[in-house]
Structure formats: C-alpha cells, structure tokens
Write an enzyme that holds these catalytic residues in place. Sequence first.
Site, short mmCIF file in Angstrom:
data_model
loop_
_atom_site.label_atom_id
_atom_site.label_comp_id
_atom_site.label_asym_id
_atom_site.label_seq_id
_atom_site.Cartn_x
_atom_site.Cartn_y
_atom_site.Cartn_z
N LYS A 80 -11.48 28.10 24.64
CA LYS A 80 -10.85 29.02 25.59
C LYS A 80 -11.70 30.28 25.63
CE LYS A 80 -6.70 29.39 27.75
NZ LYS A 80 -5.77 28.41 28.29
N GLY A 180 11.64 28.70 37.67
CA GLY A 180 10.31 29.02 38.20
C GLY A 180 9.88 28.04 39.27
N GLY A 182 7.20 28.21 41.18
CA GLY A 182 5.82 28.54 41.54
C GLY A 182 5.06 27.29 41.92
N VAL A 184 3.61 24.82 40.11
CA VAL A 184 4.05 23.58 39.45
C VAL A 184 5.51 23.28 39.78
CG1 VAL A 184 4.34 22.40 37.24
CG2 VAL A 184 2.41 23.95 37.56
#
Length: 355
Positions: A80, A180, A182, A184
Amino acid sequence: MHTIETMTQMGHERVCFHQDTESGLKAIIAVHSTKLGNALGGTRRWHYASEDDALYDVLRLSQGMSYKSACAGLPMGGAKSVVLLPEPNWAPTEAEARAMGRFVDTLNGVYIAAEDVGTSIQYIDWMAQETNHVKGGETACDGGDPSPWTAKGTFNGMKACLHYAGQGDDFTGLRVAIQGMGHVGMYLAELLHDAGASLVVSDINTARVEEACSRFGAESVGVDDILATPCDILAPCALGAVIGPAQIEALQTNILCGAANNILVNPDRDAAALADSGVLYGPDFVVNAGGVIHLAGLYLGYTIDDLQERNDAIEHTTAQILSDADGGSTYDAAIALAKARIESGNPLQESCHAS
Ligand code: NAD
C-alpha cells in the site's frame, strides 16, 4: 513511535520513503509480503496528524492487503502507499500524481498502485504516465472503477452466509439492509433487487437514497437506525469501524456481510462477540475482494471469464472460512487461512487446517 522494530513485528519486507521537491510530494510505500507474488494496493492521500500516524497507517493497510489477496486466491502479495498531505483536502495535481508514479516505478513492479481514499481515476491515469505498475485508470491504463466487481463479490459472500445458515441461496423475499448507497452500495442493491430481495437503505446523501427507492422500490431509514433495523442480512457499505459492542447488542439480523473495509471497531473482540451472539459475519476483507481480484487479474493478464470465475470463487472461500470457524470467530478463521496460504506459498490452499 513506529520504527524498524514495528516493521519486523508486523512482518514487512520493505518500507520506502520518498520526496519530490518540485511537486511537494511526500510519500511512503510499504511492501508487506511478496511471498505469493508482486503486490497490488491502493494509494491513499491523507492529511495525517503526524508522520508516525502515516507510517502506522501504511504498515497496517499493506498487511491487510496481504491477507485480502491471499484469501482472494491471488498469486499476489500485499502493499500500500500513502501520500502525506500538508493540509486536509489538499487538492491533487498532475505534478504530484506523476511524481508518485515515478516513485512507484522505482520498485520495478514489486508494487502495483491503484485507487484509494483521496485518489481518483484521473489521478491513476496521471500516475500511469510515468509507470506501467498502476491499475484502475481509464485512459493511460485500464481497470476503471472496480465497484461493480466489489458488489458482485459481496453478493457472492452473502450467498455463502445464507447457505451456511441453512437458508439456501435464494434471496426471494429476504430483507437486506444496506448502509451507504455509494458506488458499491448501489450496484449491490441492483444485484439484490434482481435476485428478488426487498431492500432497506440509508445514506447521508438523500439523492442516493431517493435513487434506490425509485429504482428498486427500497424502503429508506435514517442513518441512525440502519444498523439496528430488522433484516435477514445487514450490509455496511459506507464507512469502517461501524460495528462495536453497542451495535452488536442492538443488531436485529442473523447475517452481517458488507463491502466496507474494516467494518468492526476491534476485529479480535467484535468478531468473537458476533459469534457468541449467533450473528454470522462474512469477513469484509474476504467478501469485498472483487475489486482487487479485477485489477490484479487484469495486471496478471487474466481473461474476463477468469475474472468472473475468481469473483464467483468468493462464495466458496467464504463458505470455507465459515466452516473453518465452526461457530467461532470468522475473522480469526479468515486470518488463519490467509497466513496458511502465505506460509505455504500456495494462494489456492483450501483450508487453514491443511498442512
Ligand atoms: P463511496 O464513497 O462511493 O460510497 C460511500 C457512501 O456512504 C456514500 O454515498 C456516502 O454518502 C455514504 N455514507 C457516508 N457516511 C454514511 C453514514 N454515516 N451513513 C450512511 N451512509 C453514509 O464508496 P464506495 O466505493 O462505494 O465504497 C464503500 C465502502 O466499500 C468503503 O468502505 C470502501 O473502502 C469499501 N470498498 C470499496 C471497494 C470498491 O471497489 N469501491 C472495494 C473494497 C472495499
């Protein structure tokens, strides 16, 4: 203070610091493990309270990517990167992104960057002007928005949970609550609606809720009520750290399975408490791996059919983990499977109990 000792304890192979004086970029790349292969992980842009916080974040996130890729059965490790912003909401620039791309390029493909909090498809395409080791752009590299793949993987994880709970895998008439709506959340709602589920949704963005109500006949509930709403499956798809002891006590579901990263406040403690309360938890880093499977798969040269098959395999892996947990913590079982795969060097090892 996080030092080389922290890195040793967490098992990281390499941590690289970088600055580019012209663009002002300050960034860290952490490569946790390449035991299973080169490592794909997002580039997060964030204003951290201290450099130490940034270092700990990249160490923690890269370790998480090793476990996610291993559970996804990918011949990929975990890494990452973080870009340390001088102020909150510091605007991204092409110069900064290209400098980050050059930094990524110095690792010669050991690390493959992708989108994360604070970066965008545009940022990825800027990075891709400087390196081939980045995925998820639309013009200078491919992959695009992985959200539909993440939603499909989460749906597959839900099927495994239903099966394990003895409810078959038929969503008809089931009540699924999504926190949520959003990227996804909306794709997941569409899959569930098409499969015959009825939906209860919540979002701080009322336009997204209205869209779900009109497209899928969803019922809306307030943001403070969604986690305690009676349902067959609860799917957190907004923020991390939303389920802790108080929420577990209030849950009115038998299955917790959503796409948000790090759903549990304290995974060791909360996954055990969920098991004790009889709530089946599909570990987030297992069920939300559809996006990484998509981007890593494109990087590895998989065909669309391969990608589909590997996404469908999330159902099998989730089922394996639920079975390994045997009524105990499914989080612990998932970590054990990931570690067994990393240790054996075999990303397709079936169970943490295998030698
Ligand atoms: P997104 O930003 O598109 O959607 C998040 C939604 O949650 C937004 O609509 C936002 O308004 C809403 N939200 C924020 N706070 C809320 C609250 N308190 N209550 C209800 N809604 C709230 O993000 P996304 O790409 O859909 O990702 C959703 C989650 O899944 C994130 O945790 C992300 O890390 C994780 N995830 C995403 C992917 C992917 O492919 N996009 C892959 C793996 C994991």
